[in-house]
Design a protein around this motif. Structure first.
Motif, mmCIF file in Angstrom:
data_model
loop_
_atom_site.group_PDB
_atom_site.id
_atom_site.type_symbol
_atom_site.label_atom_id
_atom_site.label_comp_id
_atom_site.label_asym_id
_atom_site.label_seq_id
_atom_site.Cartn_x
_atom_site.Cartn_y
_atom_site.Cartn_z
ATOM 1 N N SER A 1 -158.697 23.969 -0.211
ATOM 2 C CA SER A 1 -157.376 23.366 -0.157
ATOM 3 C C SER A 1 -156.288 24.440 -0.268
ATOM 4 N N ARG A 2 -156.478 25.384 -1.168
ATOM 5 C CA ARG A 2 -155.511 26.465 -1.367
ATOM 6 C C ARG A 2 -155.421 27.327 -0.109
ATOM 7 N N ALA A 3 -156.552 27.644 0.499
ATOM 8 C CA ALA A 3 -156.553 28.433 1.730
ATOM 9 C C ALA A 3 -155.799 27.692 2.834
ATOM 10 N N GLU A 4 -156.000 26.382 2.913
ATOM 11 C CA GLU A 4 -155.289 25.583 3.912
ATOM 12 C C GLU A 4 -153.788 25.604 3.662
ATOM 13 N N ASP A 5 -153.380 25.573 2.395
ATOM 14 C CA ASP A 5 -151.951 25.655 2.066
ATOM 15 C C ASP A 5 -151.347 26.956 2.587
ATOM 16 N N PHE A 6 -152.062 28.080 2.403
ATOM 17 C CA PHE A 6 -151.566 29.367 2.886
ATOM 18 C C PHE A 6 -151.553 29.418 4.411
ATOM 19 N N GLU A 7 -152.564 28.864 5.052
ATOM 20 C CA GLU A 7 -152.592 28.852 6.510
ATOM 21 C C GLU A 7 -151.465 27.993 7.060
ATOM 22 N N ARG B 1 -146.093 27.810 9.652
ATOM 23 C CA ARG B 1 -144.661 27.486 9.623
ATOM 24 C C ARG B 1 -143.825 28.737 9.909
ATOM 25 N N ILE B 2 -144.255 29.898 9.364
ATOM 26 C CA ILE B 2 -143.554 31.157 9.640
ATOM 27 C C ILE B 2 -143.687 31.504 11.126
ATOM 28 N N ARG B 3 -144.894 31.361 11.689
ATOM 29 C CA ARG B 3 -145.087 31.608 13.125
ATOM 30 C C ARG B 3 -144.171 30.719 13.965
ATOM 31 N N ASN B 4 -143.924 29.498 13.487
ATOM 32 C CA ASN B 4 -143.098 28.536 14.220
ATOM 33 C C ASN B 4 -141.609 28.733 13.988
ATOM 34 N N GLY B 5 -141.241 29.758 13.206
ATOM 35 C CA GLY B 5 -139.824 30.070 13.051
ATOM 36 C C GLY B 5 -139.236 29.870 11.674
ATOM 37 N N GLY C 1 -147.764 26.654 -3.675
ATOM 38 C CA GLY C 1 -147.889 26.568 -5.128
ATOM 39 C C GLY C 1 -146.526 26.779 -5.772
ATOM 40 N N ARG C 2 -146.452 27.719 -6.703
ATOM 41 C CA ARG C 2 -145.181 28.002 -7.383
ATOM 42 C C ARG C 2 -144.446 29.190 -6.790
ATOM 43 N N THR C 3 -144.980 29.771 -5.706
ATOM 44 C CA THR C 3 -144.386 30.969 -5.120
ATOM 45 C C THR C 3 -143.690 30.637 -3.815
ATOM 46 N N THR C 4 -142.448 31.099 -3.695
ATOM 47 C CA THR C 4 -141.687 30.949 -2.469
ATOM 48 C C THR C 4 -141.661 32.302 -1.764
ATOM 49 N N TYR C 5 -142.012 32.294 -0.500
ATOM 50 C CA TYR C 5 -142.009 33.494 0.329
ATOM 51 C C TYR C 5 -140.851 33.358 1.306
ATOM 52 N N PHE C 6 -140.029 34.409 1.423
ATOM 53 C CA PHE C 6 -138.918 34.310 2.360
ATOM 54 C C PHE C 6 -138.769 35.585 3.153
ATOM 55 N N LEU C 7 -138.277 35.429 4.357
ATOM 56 C CA LEU C 7 -138.037 36.538 5.246
ATOM 57 C C LEU C 7 -136.599 36.970 5.043
#
Length: 90
Positions: free
Chosen positions: A45-51, A56-60, A67-73
């Protein structure tokens, strides 16, 4: 987790566990099987969340949360993580 996990060995090598009844050893083994099955489901499930986040990043998208971490460009790609850290962190 117990200290007798399969992947962990003590200083003298693998541990040996003694059980005095078939029911006792079955309970231990079945409990372990159930625990590792839960871990496997959680990890999948966790791996699917990351994928999903990567897609979503690939889509723009420029921001995703897993989880509790936000990744931003960041707009400025030369900015490193250390340069944007909280002032109280040394």
């Amino acid at each position: 987790m117990d200290d007798d996990d399969d992947f962990m060995s003590g200083m003298g090598g693998p541990k040996t566990k003694r059980y005095t009844s078939r029911q006792e050893i079955l309970a231990k083994l079945e409990g372990r099987a159930a625990m590792w099955e839960r871990v496997a489901r959680d990890n999948k499930s966790r791996a699917e969340d990351f994928e999903d986040a990567a897609q979503r990043i690939r889509n723009g998208a420029t921001v995703v949360t897993v989880g509790r971490t936000t990744y931003f460009l960041a707009d400025d790609e030369s900015t490193t993580r250390d340069e944007t850290a909280d002032d109280t962190v040394s």
